[in-house]
Design a protein around this motif. Sequence first.
Motif, mmCIF file in Angstrom:
data_model
loop_
_atom_site.group_PDB
_atom_site.id
_atom_site.type_symbol
_atom_site.label_atom_id
_atom_site.label_comp_id
_atom_site.label_asym_id
_atom_site.label_seq_id
_atom_site.Cartn_x
_atom_site.Cartn_y
_atom_site.Cartn_z
ATOM 1 N N VAL A 75 13.188 8.577 6.165
ATOM 2 C CA VAL A 75 13.103 9.007 4.920
ATOM 3 C C VAL A 75 11.875 9.799 4.446
ATOM 4 N N ASP A 76 10.470 9.203 5.059
ATOM 5 C CA ASP A 76 9.390 9.766 4.956
ATOM 6 C C ASP A 76 9.159 10.664 5.915
ATOM 7 N N GLY A 77 9.981 10.529 7.185
ATOM 8 C CA GLY A 77 10.015 11.519 8.295
ATOM 9 C C GLY A 77 10.668 12.820 7.591
ATOM 10 N N ASP A 131 1.195 4.188 -2.826
ATOM 11 C CA ASP A 131 1.012 5.482 -2.516
ATOM 12 C C ASP A 131 2.129 6.256 -3.111
ATOM 13 N N GLU A 132 3.250 5.856 -3.133
ATOM 14 C CA GLU A 132 4.232 6.528 -4.018
ATOM 15 C C GLU A 132 4.179 6.912 -5.312
ATOM 16 N N ALA A 133 4.034 5.638 -5.782
ATOM 17 C CA ALA A 133 3.649 5.905 -7.283
ATOM 18 C C ALA A 133 2.719 6.771 -7.714
ATOM 19 N N GLY A 134 1.555 6.669 -6.865
ATOM 20 C CA GLY A 134 0.590 7.655 -7.085
ATOM 21 C C GLY A 134 0.923 9.140 -6.686
ATOM 22 N N HIS A 135 2.000 9.402 -5.867
ATOM 23 C CA HIS A 135 2.654 10.736 -5.694
ATOM 24 C C HIS A 135 3.328 11.030 -6.894
ATOM 25 N N GLY A 136 4.101 10.181 -7.494
ATOM 26 C CA GLY A 136 4.833 10.383 -8.733
ATOM 27 C C GLY A 136 3.822 11.058 -9.768
ATOM 28 N N GLU A 162 -1.056 11.211 3.082
ATOM 29 C CA GLU A 162 -0.743 9.804 2.994
ATOM 30 C C GLU A 162 0.578 9.769 3.876
ATOM 31 N N GLU A 163 1.582 10.581 3.882
ATOM 32 C CA GLU A 163 2.860 10.422 4.182
ATOM 33 C C GLU A 163 2.889 10.151 5.976
ATOM 34 N N SER A 164 2.065 10.633 6.519
ATOM 35 C CA SER A 164 2.137 10.263 7.962
ATOM 36 C C SER A 164 2.018 8.784 8.298
ATOM 37 N N PHE A 165 1.161 8.189 7.527
ATOM 38 C CA PHE A 165 0.965 6.744 7.635
ATOM 39 C C PHE A 165 2.298 5.925 7.282
ATOM 40 N N HIS A 166 2.917 6.659 6.094
ATOM 41 C CA HIS A 166 4.376 5.891 5.824
ATOM 42 C C HIS A 166 5.063 5.939 6.860
ATOM 43 N N GLN A 167 5.264 7.064 7.543
ATOM 44 C CA GLN A 167 6.389 7.376 8.527
ATOM 45 C C GLN A 167 6.004 6.367 9.844
ATOM 46 N N ALA A 208 0.755 -1.157 0.102
ATOM 47 C CA ALA A 208 0.073 -0.030 -0.010
ATOM 48 C C ALA A 208 0.851 1.197 0.089
ATOM 49 N N LYS A 209 1.939 1.086 0.794
ATOM 50 C CA LYS A 209 2.974 2.359 0.937
ATOM 51 C C LYS A 209 3.580 2.442 -0.445
ATOM 52 N N VAL A 210 4.034 1.657 -1.105
ATOM 53 C CA VAL A 210 4.617 1.618 -2.354
ATOM 54 C C VAL A 210 4.023 2.199 -3.484
#
Lengths: 249, 329
Positions: free
Chosen positions: B144-146, B90-95, B173-178, B86-88
């Motif tokens: 890194v997400d932090g 999200d990152e593709a979605g951010h891109g 979404e980033e706070s879930f990543h951290q 789910a996290k990765v």
Amino acid sequence: MGPLFEYALRMGDSCLILGHRVSEWCGHAPAIEEDIALANTALDLIGQTQMWLGLAGELEGRGRSADDLAYLRDSREFRNLLLVERPNTDMAHTLVRGFLFDLWHFHTLGALQRSADERVAAIAQKALKEVSYHLQRSADLVIRLGDGTAESHQRMQAALDALWPYTGEMFLEDQVDADLAAAGIGPPLGSVQPLWEGDLARVLAQATLARPASTHVQKGGKTGVHTEALGYVLADMQFLQRAYPGARW
Amino acid sequence: MYAQLVKTDADKVKSLEEMDPQERRFQERIDDDQKIEPKDWMPEGYRKTLIRQISQHAHSEIVGQLPEGNWITRAPTLERKAILLAKVQDEAGHGLYLYCAAETLGVSRDALIEQLHSGKAKYSSIFNYPTLTWADIGAIGWLVDGAAIMNQVPLQRCSYGPYSRAMIRICKEESFHQRQGYDIMMKLCQGSAAQKAMAQDALDRWWWPSLMMFGPPDADSVHSAQSMAWKIKQNTNDELRQKFVDQTAPQAAFIGLAIPDPDLKWNEEKGGHDFGEIDWTEFHEVLKGNGPCNAERMEARVKAWEDGAWVRDGLSAYADKAAARVAAE
Ligand SMILES: [Fe+2]
Ligand SMILES: [Fe+2]
């Protein structure tokens, strides 16, 4: 162990191994939209694995969790279809493998929604929503790439030809299937194949792809006799659990 | 940080008096905290700088899939696997959001990807480090997400509307990543001695590269001043780095990990931590392409693009045929 335990393993293992294969694409897909869609499919399949293997563990009653079943069995104990362990090879193999499985998965879950076992019906209902979307997407891409360029057509046909022998296994029914059908828990015997064949013919026609003539069937997944590919999937997937026995993560 | 060294083409920041009337109006709108939208007039330097910054950021999200994707198939439990997927994803979605934001400035996604693959465009140096153990997945999420959050929260107020709005979606979404990263580290620290050692080793390897994510020290950066005048950057590199150290040091202590910096200590007077000198030679080497994984990362992205060419071509050929069929009806 009862037939439903065995059946839950079959469903869960197919979801797990296909989810693993699909997740191997992460970061390597042909476009960002595909990276997202493939990750999403893998995520759904891992969620379904948790439900099916959770049910299997519960039925077994020996305290094994879904994780124990996923991470601590060897390949001879895995019950997934051979089709789903076939390597990704290229996007064509990945999409065709996905489509052939999704179509079976969709019709199987459709029948399981009406299962006499409430737990099975509940899992099927939840999974069917996701799998309907997987099927919509994979069928659409098979059509587009089958009828795209000469190269995309040729690749899709080659993938279909290569994977075809692994489809027959989905319809080989054994005592487990017969017992569950008789109890109204599993799909009625012989009910999924005609639905699969009908949809397949329509999609292949639109995709301008030819149904392979071969009738040879590669089988063994249901009894745990797999292709060489599965051992490597498990070596990869189970590495941490095997290297640090008993650790919590 | 995800855009850690963005050039602005400016050798110094102009004062309002030095600007022509159009540029002056533009700067006054920015000073007044108004958002600049794609159709508005903007100085060429502003446009170019934004394209560089947003595309570096987008490329970082995309390349960033690789180090974490490296552990998806080996995630230790089904739940960890699902969370990481789910996290990765999200990152593709951010891109994707970020490429869309860049496209509003008149440059296509394909052109930007081409710049990445040819080595003309940069991405964050952090993704050129390897993920060697499962704890590295924890360290990436936590550090890194932090660091990404630290930088991206103020960017939600960026003067360019589309970028600001993309950042607002991304920050959700980033706070879930951290959290998931820190949670991985915490579990490891509560585990066996081998697990705890794995966590400490990951922190040892990721700490300094994480501090480098904020970019060179302020003293070395004229670009920073221009970007701040344009409000496409809200804080200096050193301010953000300080905030990050102050936030992270107690988190490390809480789970019993030692930050690999003998000079790190609380400074009551300044109300923040003092910390050791960053090895800027390493930073510049990694940016130049000499990090441990630069070659692999680019090879993987170029291969994905080239191997995917027939798929993209097939899809557009089908779309053309379908359009022709509709037209013929
Ligand atoms: Fe991100
Ligand atoms: Fe993130």
